[in-house]
Design a protein around this motif. Structure first.
Motif, PDB file in Angstrom:
ATOM      1  N   CYS A 108       0.719  -1.187  -0.072  1.00  0.00           N
ATOM      2  CA  CYS A 108      -0.087   0.055  -0.114  1.00  0.00           C
ATOM      3  C   CYS A 108       0.994   1.262  -0.111  1.00  0.00           C
ATOM      4  O   CYS A 108       1.803   1.283   0.889  1.00  0.00           O
ATOM      5  CB  CYS A 108      -0.796   0.148   1.331  1.00  0.00           C
ATOM      6  N   PHE A 109       0.602   2.250  -0.999  1.00  0.00           N
ATOM      7  CA  PHE A 109       1.314   3.420  -1.140  1.00  0.00           C
ATOM      8  C   PHE A 109       0.260   4.625  -0.414  1.00  0.00           C
ATOM      9  O   PHE A 109      -0.876   4.442  -0.929  1.00  0.00           O
ATOM     10  CB  PHE A 109       1.783   3.770  -2.374  1.00  0.00           C
ATOM     11  N   ILE A 110       0.745   5.515   0.447  1.00  0.00           N
ATOM     12  CA  ILE A 110       0.201   6.540   0.804  1.00  0.00           C
ATOM     13  C   ILE A 110       0.850   7.847   0.534  1.00  0.00           C
ATOM     14  O   ILE A 110       2.004   7.906   0.531  1.00  0.00           O
ATOM     15  CB  ILE A 110      -0.197   6.447   2.425  1.00  0.00           C
ATOM     16  N   GLN A 111       0.026   8.819  -0.027  1.00  0.00           N
ATOM     17  CA  GLN A 111       0.422  10.139  -0.205  1.00  0.00           C
ATOM     18  C   GLN A 111      -0.409  11.133   0.416  1.00  0.00           C
ATOM     19  O   GLN A 111      -1.710  11.095   0.531  1.00  0.00           O
ATOM     20  CB  GLN A 111       0.370  10.538  -1.753  1.00  0.00           C
ATOM     21  N   LEU A 112       0.137  12.256   0.913  1.00  0.00           N
ATOM     22  CA  LEU A 112      -0.494  13.183   1.920  1.00  0.00           C
ATOM     23  C   LEU A 112      -0.465  14.664   1.285  1.00  0.00           C
ATOM     24  O   LEU A 112       0.535  14.904   0.784  1.00  0.00           O
ATOM     25  CB  LEU A 112       0.087  13.554   3.131  1.00  0.00           C
ATOM     26  N   GLU A 113      -1.479  15.268   1.229  1.00  0.00           N
ATOM     27  CA  GLU A 113      -1.719  16.627   0.832  1.00  0.00           C
ATOM     28  C   GLU A 113      -2.503  17.407   1.685  1.00  0.00           C
ATOM     29  O   GLU A 113      -3.706  17.155   1.765  1.00  0.00           O
ATOM     30  CB  GLU A 113      -2.190  16.526  -0.850  1.00  0.00           C
TER      31      GLU A 113
END
Length: 328
Positions: A277-282
Motif C-alpha cells: 500500500c502506498f500513501i500520499q498526503l496533501e
C-alpha cells in the motif's frame, strides 16, 4: 521447518487463483488441495491459464482435515453456510475467511469454540499472531483504513469524505452487465453511493482506535475501466501541519513492511501485482487529503490472507510476498 499444509475452498475465482499462485511459490507452504464443485477433476491451469507449467494440481471435489490452514474463497454468505455444513471436517485446521461473513465483531463468533479476529495486520497484528481464525478485510476497507488509521490513533478522525475507484476484478469472476469488457472500456460509474458494504468494518476499526469519538464517513465508490487496483482519496479537516501529519504516518507504519508513505504523487502501477500500500498526503489550509492505493486482489484479498497466514504461523511476514509491480 516443516511446511504448512494448506487447503483452499473455492479455488476457481479471482481470489482463489491469486492464492494458488502465491502458495505454490511460498517457501514455507505446501498446497494440499484446491476444492471446487464446478471444476472438480480439472487441472487448475485449465481454469487459471497462467499456471500452465507451474503446477500439476487438479481441483478436488473433496476436502480433508489433513491440513494446517484452510482459506475460504467463497461468496459473501456462503462461507458461514459452508462451515455450518462442514465444520467437523476442520476440527484441527486454522481458518482464514476472505468473505465478509465474520468481519464485524457482532458476527465474529461462529460458535462457542471458534471466533474470528479481524485480519488487518496494520491494526491487529498481535491478535492475528495468536489467532486460530481470521476474517480477511475487504478490499475497499483495507485501502481506506490504511489511509486513516494513524489519524484515528491520534483522535483526529471525525468526518471523512472518501472517493475510490476499483478495477473490474473487484466485482468477481462472474460476468454481469457492469463487469464485461465492452461496458467497462472507456467508462466510469459510481455505485453503492454512501451505502457500500465495507462501511461497517471501516467504522469498527476507526472506533477501535478512538473509542470515545464517533466517525461520520461518507464513501462514494467508482467502477473503473481497468482490471485491477484501487485508488482512494479521503478528505478531512486536520489541525496538524503537513510535516506533522507525515511524521504521524511514518511513525505508525514503521513496523509494518507493506505500507509506505510517499513524498511524491502515487499511481496504481506502483502497487498492482504486489501486496503493498502506498500513501500520499496533501494539505491545503485546514484540509487534508490522504491518497492510498493497493491491488484489490493482493493487499485487498489474497496477498493479505497469506500475510495473515505468515503471522499466524510465526513466519516472516513477507514470506512468499516479495512481488514485483507490473510497472510498465
Amino acid at each position: 521447518m516443516q511446511k504448512i499444509k494448506v487447503g483452499i475452498i473455492g479455488g476457481a475465482g479471482y481470489t482463489g487463483g491469486e492464492l494458488i499462485r502465491l502458495l505454490i511459490n511460498h517457501p514455507n507452504a505446501e498446497l494440499t488441495y484446491v476444492h471446487s464443485k464446478s471444476n472438480a477433476g480439472k487441472a487448475v491451469h485449465a481454469v487459471h491459464g497462467d499456471l500452465v507449467g507451474e503446477t500439476s494440481v487438479a481441483f478436488s471435489s473433496t476436502f480433508t482435515d489433513n491440513v494446517d490452514v484452510v482459506f475460504l474463497c467463497l461468496g459473501h454468505g456462503d462461507a458461514k453456510k459452508f462451515l455450518q455444513e462442514n465444520i467437523d471436517a476442520f476440527k484441527s485446521a486454522r481458518i482464514i475467511d476472505l468473505s465478509n461473513d465474520f468481519r464485524l465483531s457482532a458476527n465474529a463468533a461462529f460458535n462457542e469454540e471458534r471466533s474470528f479476529v479481524y485480519g488487518l495486520p496494520e491494526l491487529n497484528k498481535q491478535e492475528i499472531i495468536s489467532a486460530t481464525n481470521v476474517a480477511n478485510p475487504g478490499c475497499f476497507a483495507t485501502a481506506i483504513q490504511l489511509g486513516l488509521l494513524p489519524l484515528a490513533k491520534a483522535g483526529l478522525v471525525t468526518e471523512v469524505y472518501t472517493t475510490g475507484i476499483t478495477g473490474s476484478t473487484g466485482a468477481g469472476q462472474g460476468l454481469s452487465a457492469t463487469s464485461h469488457f465492452s461496458w467497462r472500456a472507456n467508462n466510469v460509474q459510481a455505485y453503492k453511493t454512501l451505502s457500500h458494504q465495507h462501511l461497517g468494518e471501516i467504522s469498527q476499526s476507526l472506533h477501535q482506535l478512538q473509542v470515545k469519538q464517533d466517525v461520520d464517513i461518507s464513501f462514494v465508490p467508482w467502477r473503473g475501466d481497468f482490471t485491477r487496483g484501487i485508488f482512494i482519496s479521503s478528505q478531512l479537516n486536520c489541525p496538524l501541519t503537513q510535516q506533522e501529519v507525515h511524521e504521524l504516518f511514518e511513525e505508525y507504519y514503521a513496523e509494518h513492511p507493506f505500507t509506505f508513505v510517499s513524498n511524491e504523487p502515487i499511481f496504481l502501477k506502483q502497487v498492482v501485482n504486489t501486496n503493498k500500500c502506498f500513501i500520499q498526503l496533501e494539505k491545503v489550509g485546514t484540509k487534508l487529503v490522504v491518497h492510498s492505493i493497493i491491488d484489490n486482489l493482493l493487499k485487498g484479498a489474497s496477498g493479505q490472507a497469506v500475510q495473515n497466514m505468515n503471522l499466524m504461523f510465526g513466519l516472516d511476514e513477507k514470506a512468499g510476498l516479495r512481488l514485483k509491480a507490473n510497472f510498465f
